[in-house]
Design a protein around this motif. Structure first.
Motif, PDB file in Angstrom:
ATOM      1  N   ALA A  19       0.820  -1.208   0.000  1.00 55.58           N
ATOM      2  CA  ALA A  19       0.000   0.000   0.000  1.00 55.58           C
ATOM      3  C   ALA A  19       0.849   1.251   0.000  1.00 55.58           C
ATOM      4  CB  ALA A  19      -0.902   0.003   1.229  1.00 55.58           C
ATOM      5  N   LEU A  20       2.020   1.185   0.626  1.00 55.13           N
ATOM      6  CA  LEU A  20       2.873   2.353   0.698  1.00 55.13           C
ATOM      7  C   LEU A  20       4.322   2.035   0.368  1.00 55.13           C
ATOM      8  CD1 LEU A  20       1.765   4.336   3.867  1.00 55.13           C
ATOM      9  CD2 LEU A  20       1.496   4.979   1.496  1.00 55.13           C
ATOM     10  N   PRO A  21       4.634   1.537  -0.830  1.00 55.91           N
ATOM     11  CA  PRO A  21       6.036   1.411  -1.190  1.00 55.91           C
ATOM     12  C   PRO A  21       6.608   2.774  -1.511  1.00 55.91           C
ATOM     13  CG  PRO A  21       4.663   0.739  -3.014  1.00 55.91           C
ATOM     14  CD  PRO A  21       3.735   1.082  -1.880  1.00 55.91           C
ATOM     15  N   PRO A  22       7.952   2.955  -1.454  1.00 57.22           N
ATOM     16  CA  PRO A  22       8.550   4.247  -1.715  1.00 57.22           C
ATOM     17  C   PRO A  22       8.285   4.708  -3.134  1.00 57.22           C
ATOM     18  CG  PRO A  22      10.132   2.703  -0.793  1.00 57.22           C
ATOM     19  CD  PRO A  22       8.903   1.949  -1.117  1.00 57.22           C
ATOM     20  N   ALA A  23       8.313   5.997  -3.346  1.00 58.84           N
ATOM     21  CA  ALA A  23       7.993   6.542  -4.653  1.00 58.84           C
ATOM     22  C   ALA A  23       9.165   7.285  -5.242  1.00 58.84           C
ATOM     23  CB  ALA A  23       6.809   7.494  -4.557  1.00 58.84           C
ATOM     24  N   ILE A  24       9.531   6.865  -6.440  1.00 63.31           N
ATOM     25  CA  ILE A  24      10.606   7.520  -7.163  1.00 63.31           C
ATOM     26  C   ILE A  24      10.247   7.465  -8.643  1.00 63.31           C
ATOM     27  CG2 ILE A  24      13.040   7.344  -7.783  1.00 63.31           C
ATOM     28  CD1 ILE A  24      13.660   6.418  -5.079  1.00 63.31           C
ATOM     29  N   ALA A  25      10.675   8.451  -9.382  1.00 60.14           N
ATOM     30  CA  ALA A  25      10.339   8.493 -10.794  1.00 60.14           C
ATOM     31  C   ALA A  25      10.891   7.276 -11.505  1.00 60.14           C
ATOM     32  CB  ALA A  25      10.912   9.760 -11.420  1.00 60.14           C
ATOM     33  N   PRO A  26      10.101   6.616 -12.363  1.00 53.98           N
ATOM     34  CA  PRO A  26      10.573   5.443 -13.067  1.00 53.98           C
ATOM     35  C   PRO A  26      11.629   5.807 -14.095  1.00 53.98           C
ATOM     36  CG  PRO A  26       8.423   6.086 -13.882  1.00 53.98           C
ATOM     37  CD  PRO A  26       8.710   6.962 -12.703  1.00 53.98           C
ATOM     38  N   SER A  27      12.498   4.829 -14.372  1.00 60.78           N
ATOM     39  CA  SER A  27      13.542   5.054 -15.367  1.00 60.78           C
ATOM     40  C   SER A  27      12.938   5.094 -16.760  1.00 60.78           C
ATOM     41  CB  SER A  27      14.567   3.929 -15.287  1.00 60.78           C
ATOM     42  OG  SER A  27      13.994   2.733 -15.759  1.00 60.78           O
ATOM     43  N   VAL A 138      14.006 -11.007  -3.833  1.00 59.62           N
ATOM     44  CA  VAL A 138      13.066 -10.286  -2.974  1.00 59.62           C
ATOM     45  C   VAL A 138      13.458  -8.815  -2.896  1.00 59.62           C
ATOM     46  CG1 VAL A 138      12.130 -10.104  -0.647  1.00 59.62           C
ATOM     47  CG2 VAL A 138      12.545 -12.359  -1.647  1.00 59.62           C
ATOM     48  N   MET A 139      14.748  -8.553  -2.743  1.00 60.93           N
ATOM     49  CA  MET A 139      15.205  -7.171  -2.635  1.00 60.93           C
ATOM     50  C   MET A 139      15.006  -6.424  -3.947  1.00 60.93           C
ATOM     51  SD  MET A 139      18.587  -7.838  -0.269  1.00 60.93           S
ATOM     52  CE  MET A 139      18.955  -6.104  -0.024  1.00 60.93           C
ATOM     53  N   ALA A 140      15.234  -7.107  -5.074  1.00 64.38           N
ATOM     54  CA  ALA A 140      15.012  -6.472  -6.378  1.00 64.38           C
ATOM     55  C   ALA A 140      13.533  -6.168  -6.582  1.00 64.38           C
ATOM     56  CB  ALA A 140      15.532  -7.384  -7.494  1.00 64.38           C
ATOM     57  N   HIS A 141      12.677  -7.064  -6.107  1.00 67.84           N
ATOM     58  CA  HIS A 141      11.230  -6.842  -6.193  1.00 67.84           C
ATOM     59  C   HIS A 141      10.844  -5.582  -5.418  1.00 67.84           C
ATOM     60  CE1 HIS A 141       6.921  -8.065  -6.211  1.00 67.84           C
ATOM     61  NE2 HIS A 141       6.923  -7.492  -5.014  1.00 67.84           N
ATOM     62  N   GLU A 142      11.398  -5.422  -4.211  1.00 66.17           N
ATOM     63  CA  GLU A 142      11.083  -4.236  -3.417  1.00 66.17           C
ATOM     64  C   GLU A 142      11.642  -2.967  -4.069  1.00 66.17           C
ATOM     65  OE1 GLU A 142       8.967  -4.456  -1.105  1.00 66.17           O
ATOM     66  OE2 GLU A 142       8.958  -6.640  -1.009  1.00 66.17           O
ATOM     67  N   ILE A 143      12.825  -3.075  -4.675  1.00 65.84           N
ATOM     68  CA  ILE A 143      13.361  -1.933  -5.422  1.00 65.84           C
ATOM     69  C   ILE A 143      12.430  -1.588  -6.577  1.00 65.84           C
ATOM     70  CG2 ILE A 143      15.254  -1.164  -6.919  1.00 65.84           C
ATOM     71  CD1 ILE A 143      17.155  -2.804  -5.147  1.00 65.84           C
ATOM     72  N   GLY A 144      11.800  -2.614  -7.163  1.00 64.61           N
ATOM     73  CA  GLY A 144      10.831  -2.369  -8.220  1.00 64.61           C
ATOM     74  C   GLY A 144       9.668  -1.524  -7.749  1.00 64.61           C
ATOM     75  N   HIS A 145       9.206  -1.764  -6.518  1.00 63.85           N
ATOM     76  CA  HIS A 145       8.152  -0.911  -5.953  1.00 63.85           C
ATOM     77  C   HIS A 145       8.614   0.540  -5.894  1.00 63.85           C
ATOM     78  CE1 HIS A 145       5.120  -3.795  -4.909  1.00 63.85           C
ATOM     79  NE2 HIS A 145       5.891  -4.487  -4.105  1.00 63.85           N
ATOM     80  N   VAL A 146       9.865   0.711  -5.478  1.00 71.22           N
ATOM     81  CA  VAL A 146      10.413   2.060  -5.357  1.00 71.22           C
ATOM     82  C   VAL A 146      10.482   2.727  -6.730  1.00 71.22           C
ATOM     83  CG1 VAL A 146      12.434   3.417  -4.683  1.00 71.22           C
ATOM     84  CG2 VAL A 146      11.753   1.430  -3.320  1.00 71.22           C
ATOM     85  N   ALA A 147      11.023   2.013  -7.699  1.00 67.91           N
ATOM     86  CA  ALA A 147      11.220   2.584  -9.025  1.00 67.91           C
ATOM     87  C   ALA A 147       9.911   2.986  -9.684  1.00 67.91           C
ATOM     88  CB  ALA A 147      11.967   1.580  -9.918  1.00 67.91           C
ATOM     89  N   GLN A 148       8.826   2.311  -9.317  1.00 66.70           N
ATOM     90  CA  GLN A 148       7.534   2.579  -9.950  1.00 66.70           C
ATOM     91  C   GLN A 148       6.692   3.624  -9.218  1.00 66.70           C
ATOM     92  OE1 GLN A 148       8.764   1.081 -12.780  1.00 66.70           O
ATOM     93  NE2 GLN A 148       6.583   1.304 -13.107  1.00 66.70           N
ATOM     94  N   ARG A 149       7.209   4.200  -8.154  1.00 72.21           N
ATOM     95  CA  ARG A 149       6.508   5.256  -7.409  1.00 72.21           C
ATOM     96  C   ARG A 149       5.081   4.824  -7.047  1.00 72.21           C
ATOM     97  NH1 ARG A 149       5.721  10.522  -8.560  1.00 72.21           N
ATOM     98  NH2 ARG A 149       6.518  11.044  -6.488  1.00 72.21           N
ATOM     99  N   HIS A 150       4.973   3.686  -6.409  1.00 70.69           N
ATOM    100  CA  HIS A 150       3.645   3.138  -6.163  1.00 70.69           C
ATOM    101  C   HIS A 150       2.828   3.935  -5.152  1.00 70.69           C
ATOM    102  CE1 HIS A 150       4.866  -0.993  -7.940  1.00 70.69           C
ATOM    103  NE2 HIS A 150       4.236  -0.249  -8.822  1.00 70.69           N
ATOM    104  N   ILE A 151       3.486   4.638  -4.244  1.00 62.02           N
ATOM    105  CA  ILE A 151       2.713   5.472  -3.322  1.00 62.02           C
ATOM    106  C   ILE A 151       2.016   6.580  -4.080  1.00 62.02           C
ATOM    107  CG2 ILE A 151       2.857   7.136  -1.437  1.00 62.02           C
ATOM    108  CD1 ILE A 151       5.044   5.542  -0.243  1.00 62.02           C
ATOM    109  N   ALA A 152       2.783   7.320  -4.887  1.00 64.97           N
ATOM    110  CA  ALA A 152       2.199   8.435  -5.631  1.00 64.97           C
ATOM    111  C   ALA A 152       1.103   7.947  -6.565  1.00 64.97           C
ATOM    112  CB  ALA A 152       3.289   9.163  -6.420  1.00 64.97           C
ATOM    113  N   ARG A 153       1.314   6.775  -7.166  1.00 70.26           N
ATOM    114  CA  ARG A 153       0.316   6.248  -8.078  1.00 70.26           C
ATOM    115  C   ARG A 153      -0.959   5.847  -7.330  1.00 70.26           C
ATOM    116  NH1 ARG A 153       3.392   1.973 -11.803  1.00 70.26           N
ATOM    117  NH2 ARG A 153       1.383   1.978 -12.861  1.00 70.26           N
ATOM    118  N   MET A 154      -0.784   5.276  -6.132  1.00 71.16           N
ATOM    119  CA  MET A 154      -1.969   4.906  -5.349  1.00 71.16           C
ATOM    120  C   MET A 154      -2.738   6.150  -4.924  1.00 71.16           C
ATOM    121  SD  MET A 154      -2.325   2.648  -1.903  1.00 71.16           S
ATOM    122  CE  MET A 154      -2.447   1.160  -2.896  1.00 71.16           C
TER     123      MET A 154
END
Length: 504
Positions: A19-27, A138-154
């Protein structure tokens, strides 16, 4: 009632994992396969605000007894996480987040991404990984959440109505440590408003994070089959559960479709073997001890390491002896710890091109310090520091060895240089305060403590330390000037904190 593991922090993080992964602009590369974010969505929660939110949550996590503040473990996770980020530096986003990878003590399989680039894993998940590629997946998957800015998108989809249930989740999770019933009631009261929409979005977010994580793993040289194997094993395990599915499956909805999608994306890729580093089994041995350091837990860990030695492979012998040395150190048996450590070091040197390993060296220093062998500890620390100049854990141990050897002035000189280079490490200021105390430099001691408390988020305590420093008999005019300046800054920060707290 059994102890509720890390309820004040990890559960909050678990609830925030999707629900709240970190948000960063996608590459740009990622953006080619995923929808771009519009300005409206980006305005919902800026990267700066996400970082501040993540820092606030991390303050609570660091205060919890189940936060694993263990430097070899922390350093290993940081190195593994940064090796993944190195191939996709754009995942750090427009504000170039300094990611922070950490572990919490918890017997449940879980991992989570917090706002602002903070990624945590449960100790049980580290132990469950059968190789380094599985942990990296698992760590790459979580980095994927960050890269996709899922908080801002939600928030872009659900607007401000999501702030109410999310706030209730966090507050309820924090309340669980003191009152489980009240905490659960608070959480349930706030969850219903947008739960179905949250779940639907989470499934999309999981698929996106899978795709990005696979790309990162492949480019970093890990086996992409690690993600398939690990997720598949989790799904198989879930069949033995009813309503009590593992937290990783609850916070990261696992479906047959997801696993099939991952398999399809890796089917045409050639097999790539990744050789695990020695650090991986050593850290697993360390985590096995840290996960349960009770007398019975240490006995069970030692028995596990004895069984590991029966495998008679070089890696199993090194890790088994290392684990037994760490158990003995925890039990206060320094002679046995030294003997096991020497055996592990000898097995490592046998056929190894490198004479030193940071994890092994770190334990050797700790054993010497515990045995009051200051000279040996300092010799080991100096060698390790020359071999691993970037290791923060080794640097801290070098300062400890200088202190143990009574070389207080040298320790102060070293630590003052370190705090200039690494201003955000409270441990450096704690050591500096301790060393100033040994030299009876009271003003400097309390100034260092003030900086430590400030970095830990305890501004009232920091301001109090400045007041004590001002009254110290050895406070010079120069010290008083520093105290006045820092007091103004900290009081202004505290007033801002109070204002934000009142505004909710």
């Amino acid at each position: 009632m059994p102890r509720l593991p890390l309820r004040s922090a990890a559960l909050a993080a678990m609830l925030l994992a999707c629900a709240l992964p970190p948000a960063i602009a996608p590459s740009s590369a990622i953006a080619q396969t995923l929808p771009s974010l519009g300005d409206t969505e980006r305005e919902e929660l800026s990267p700066l605000m996400e970082r501040k939110l993540g820092e606030q949550i991390m303050k609570e996590i660091r205060r919890n007894r189940d936060y694993l503040d263990d430097e070899p473990l922390q350093e290993y996770l940081e190195n593994l996480g940064n090796s993944l980020l190195a191939v996709r530096p754009e995942a750090r986003g427009e504000t170039q987040y300094d990611f922070f990878f950490f572990a919490v003590r918890d017997p449940m399989l879980n991992a989570f991404a917090l706002p602002g680039g903070f990624i945590g894993v449960h100790s049980a998940l580290v132990l469950a990984a059968q190789n380094e590629s599985e942990l990296a997946s698992v760590m790459a998957h979580e980095i994927g959440h960050v890269a996709q800015r899922h908080i801002a998108r939600m928030l872009g989809k659900q607007k401000q109505d999501m702030l109410i249930p999310l706030a209730a989740m966090v507050l309820g999770a924090l309340a669980l440590s003191s009152s489980p019933d009240a905490g659960m009631a608070m959480m349930m009261g706030g969850q219903g408003l947008a739960m179905q929409r949250q779940l639907n979005f989470s499934r999309d977010a999981e698929r996106e994070a899978d795709r990005v994580g696979l790309q990162i793993m492949r480019e970093a040289g890990f086996e992409t089959s690690g993600m398939i194997n690990f997720f598949g094993r989790l799904q198989q395990a879930s069949r033995n559960y009813t309503d009590n599915a593992p937290p990783y499956l609850r916070s990261h909805p696992m479906t047959t479709e997801r696993i099939a999608d991952i398999e399809a994306r890796t089917r045409d890729q050639g097999y790539r073997q990744h050789a695990d580093s020695l650090d991986f089994p050593l850290i697993q041995a360390r985590v096995k001890v840290l996960q349960d350091s009770s007398p019975q837990g240490l006995i069970e860990a030692a028995a596990s390491f004895e069984r590991q030695l029966q495998q008679k492979t070089r890696t199993s012998i090194i890790a088994g002896k290392y684990g037994l040395a760490f158990v003995a150190l925890k039990q206060g048996q320094t002679k046995k710890a030294q003997s096991m450590q020497d055996d592990a070091q000898a097995a490592w040197k046998n056929g190894s091109p490198k004479a030193k390993n940071a994890v092994l060296s770190s334990l050797a220093i700790d054993i010497n310090l515990a045995a009051n062998q200051a000279k040996e500890a300092l010799d080991e620390a100096e060698l390790a520091r020359s071999e691993f100049p970037l290791s923060r854990g080794i640097a801290h141990q070098y300062a400890d060895a200088l202190y143990a050897a009574g070389r207080y002035e040298d320790a102060v000189t070293f630590l003052r240089d370190q705090v200039q280079l690494y201003r955000s490490e409270p441990k450096l200021y704690d050591r500096l305060a301790k060393t100033y105390a040994a030299l009876n430099k009271q003003a400097q001691q309390h100034l260092a403590l003030a900086e430590s408390y400030a970095l830990k988020g305890s501004l009232p305590a920091a301001i109090q330390q400045l007041s004590i420093a001002r009254k110290a008999p050895d406070a010079s005019f120069y010290d008083q000037s520093i105290i006045d300046a820092r007091e103004r800054e900290m009081k202004a920060q505290r007033m801002e904190e109070i204002r934000l707290e009142k505004e909710g």
